[in-house]
Design a protein around this motif. Sequence first.
Motif, mmCIF file in Angstrom:
data_model
loop_
_atom_site.group_PDB
_atom_site.id
_atom_site.type_symbol
_atom_site.label_atom_id
_atom_site.label_comp_id
_atom_site.label_asym_id
_atom_site.label_seq_id
_atom_site.Cartn_x
_atom_site.Cartn_y
_atom_site.Cartn_z
ATOM 1 N N LEU A 118 13.905 -34.533 10.766
ATOM 2 C CA LEU A 118 12.482 -34.218 10.630
ATOM 3 C C LEU A 118 11.817 -35.093 9.577
ATOM 4 C CD1 LEU A 118 12.526 -30.303 10.780
ATOM 5 C CD2 LEU A 118 12.119 -31.922 12.648
ATOM 6 N N ALA A 119 12.547 -35.371 8.495
ATOM 7 C CA ALA A 119 11.954 -36.123 7.389
ATOM 8 C C ALA A 119 11.671 -37.567 7.757
ATOM 9 C CB ALA A 119 12.872 -36.067 6.168
ATOM 10 N N GLN A 120 12.519 -38.162 8.590
ATOM 11 C CA GLN A 120 12.445 -39.599 8.826
ATOM 12 C C GLN A 120 11.908 -39.973 10.204
ATOM 13 O OE1 GLN A 120 16.400 -41.081 8.027
ATOM 14 N NE2 GLN A 120 16.500 -40.019 6.058
ATOM 15 N N ALA A 121 11.562 -39.001 11.014
ATOM 16 C CA ALA A 121 11.150 -39.293 12.393
ATOM 17 C C ALA A 121 9.838 -40.072 12.452
ATOM 18 C CB ALA A 121 11.004 -37.991 13.181
ATOM 19 N N HIS A 122 9.695 -40.804 13.536
ATOM 20 C CA HIS A 122 8.466 -41.542 13.862
ATOM 21 C C HIS A 122 7.677 -40.651 14.821
ATOM 22 C CE1 HIS A 122 6.032 -45.173 14.765
ATOM 23 N NE2 HIS A 122 6.022 -44.713 16.002
ATOM 24 N N TYR A 123 6.680 -39.939 14.297
ATOM 25 C CA TYR A 123 5.946 -38.952 15.076
ATOM 26 C C TYR A 123 4.784 -39.595 15.829
ATOM 27 C CZ TYR A 123 8.231 -35.300 12.227
ATOM 28 O OH TYR A 123 9.148 -34.490 11.608
ATOM 29 N N GLN A 124 4.752 -39.426 17.141
ATOM 30 C CA GLN A 124 3.535 -39.708 17.887
ATOM 31 C C GLN A 124 2.686 -38.448 17.819
ATOM 32 O OE1 GLN A 124 3.801 -41.609 21.750
ATOM 33 N NE2 GLN A 124 5.915 -42.249 21.343
ATOM 34 N N THR A 125 1.449 -38.580 17.424
ATOM 35 C CA THR A 125 0.646 -37.392 17.146
ATOM 36 C C THR A 125 -0.546 -37.261 18.086
ATOM 37 O OG1 THR A 125 -0.809 -38.482 15.523
ATOM 38 C CG2 THR A 125 1.266 -37.542 14.707
ATOM 39 N N GLY A 126 -0.993 -36.026 18.205
ATOM 40 C CA GLY A 126 -2.183 -35.733 18.983
ATOM 41 C C GLY A 126 -2.835 -34.471 18.463
ATOM 42 N N GLU A 127 -4.135 -34.396 18.594
ATOM 43 C CA GLU A 127 -4.886 -33.217 18.166
ATOM 44 C C GLU A 127 -5.070 -32.296 19.367
ATOM 45 O OE1 GLU A 127 -9.015 -32.081 15.747
ATOM 46 O OE2 GLU A 127 -8.424 -34.169 16.054
ATOM 47 N N VAL A 128 -4.494 -31.113 19.274
ATOM 48 C CA VAL A 128 -4.498 -30.156 20.372
ATOM 49 C C VAL A 128 -5.582 -29.111 20.132
ATOM 50 C CG1 VAL A 128 -3.138 -28.495 21.712
ATOM 51 C CG2 VAL A 128 -2.019 -30.479 20.649
ATOM 52 N N PRO A 129 -6.514 -28.920 21.063
ATOM 53 C CA PRO A 129 -7.555 -27.901 20.859
ATOM 54 C C PRO A 129 -6.979 -26.503 20.914
ATOM 55 C CG PRO A 129 -7.689 -28.804 23.074
ATOM 56 C CD PRO A 129 -6.668 -29.639 22.349
ATOM 57 N N GLU A 130 -7.543 -25.626 20.123
ATOM 58 C CA GLU A 130 -7.139 -24.224 20.184
ATOM 59 C C GLU A 130 -7.428 -23.665 21.575
ATOM 60 O OE1 GLU A 130 -5.571 -22.250 18.230
ATOM 61 O OE2 GLU A 130 -5.486 -23.387 16.368
ATOM 62 N N GLU A 131 -6.612 -22.736 22.003
ATOM 63 C CA GLU A 131 -6.800 -22.129 23.305
ATOM 64 C C GLU A 131 -8.059 -21.280 23.286
ATOM 65 O OE1 GLU A 131 -3.723 -20.462 26.639
ATOM 66 O OE2 GLU A 131 -3.437 -19.867 24.555
ATOM 67 N N PRO A 132 -8.963 -21.474 24.223
ATOM 68 C CA PRO A 132 -10.203 -20.689 24.215
ATOM 69 C C PRO A 132 -9.931 -19.209 24.440
ATOM 70 C CG PRO A 132 -10.005 -21.901 26.272
ATOM 71 C CD PRO A 132 -8.903 -22.401 25.374
ATOM 72 N N ALA A 133 -10.687 -18.383 23.769
ATOM 73 C CA ALA A 133 -10.534 -16.938 23.936
ATOM 74 C C ALA A 133 -11.011 -16.544 25.326
ATOM 75 C CB ALA A 133 -11.328 -16.195 22.873
ATOM 76 N N ALA A 134 -10.343 -15.554 25.894
ATOM 77 C CA ALA A 134 -10.741 -15.068 27.218
ATOM 78 C C ALA A 134 -12.112 -14.424 27.129
ATOM 79 C CB ALA A 134 -9.711 -14.067 27.735
ATOM 80 N N GLU A 135 -12.959 -14.780 28.063
ATOM 81 C CA GLU A 135 -14.300 -14.215 28.070
ATOM 82 C C GLU A 135 -14.277 -12.806 28.641
ATOM 83 O OE1 GLU A 135 -17.019 -16.690 30.059
ATOM 84 O OE2 GLU A 135 -16.723 -18.433 28.754
#
Length: 233
Positions: free
Chosen positions: A198-215
């Motif tokens: 975990l300390a040395q990994a090469h992370y590919q990152t992405g921003e994940v939107p929060e799951e929308p609340a059920a209407e």
Amino acid sequence: MNAATAADYGWIRSASSVFQYGLEMGYTLTLVRGISPAELLSVAGAEALGACEGVGEFMEGHTEILFGYEDFPESFLAGAFTVPGEGGDWTLALEFGGDLGTRPSIMEALSTGTRAVSHSSNGAKFMDFFHWYEDGKLRTTFEWPAERTGSTPDELNTLMLEVGLNPAGDQRPDVDTKAAAFALAERLTGVRVTEELLAQAHYQTGEVPEEPAAEGEGVTVDVTDAHGERTSF
């Protein structure tokens, strides 16, 4: 044969462990066989943000997103990288305070034609979950080892006993159930997660939107006044 047990993951509780932040903040760790980090992030609906070198830089990116919102965060950072495991390469995805690996729609899609495993904690609320999916189906999931659901809730019972979890009742006081969840994931994937990994990994990152609340369903109320006129709201 993989013989991982809770004892192999005692490092997660070390005061100097890189994983202490995950235990305090909450985390989700997901493993999927046979797909790339980029594919995993795409299925999760993430906006690609580039790479982070090591968990320190990844945590900085997480904090930047977390405090970029005035109120409740509307997204979280996920980091993914390739690791060797049983049957070939796997993608390991890590989030702090996120829920990518607990969303059924994502896990069903990721596991189609393959296997996906995740375990998570929400930190201060002491709620911990484990999920095993196979070919788009949830096979076994639990918060408490003795309260399992899924299409095959008892299939992991032998493995659970071997790693230190009791599927029949109270847990042994000398076994760290969170470390045991790591070991159970290793039994299902062949992926040994270490502090160095975990300390040395090469992370590919992405921003994940929060799951929308059920209407909620709307309710229409008709009111008739003294003159016979109706008003709806």
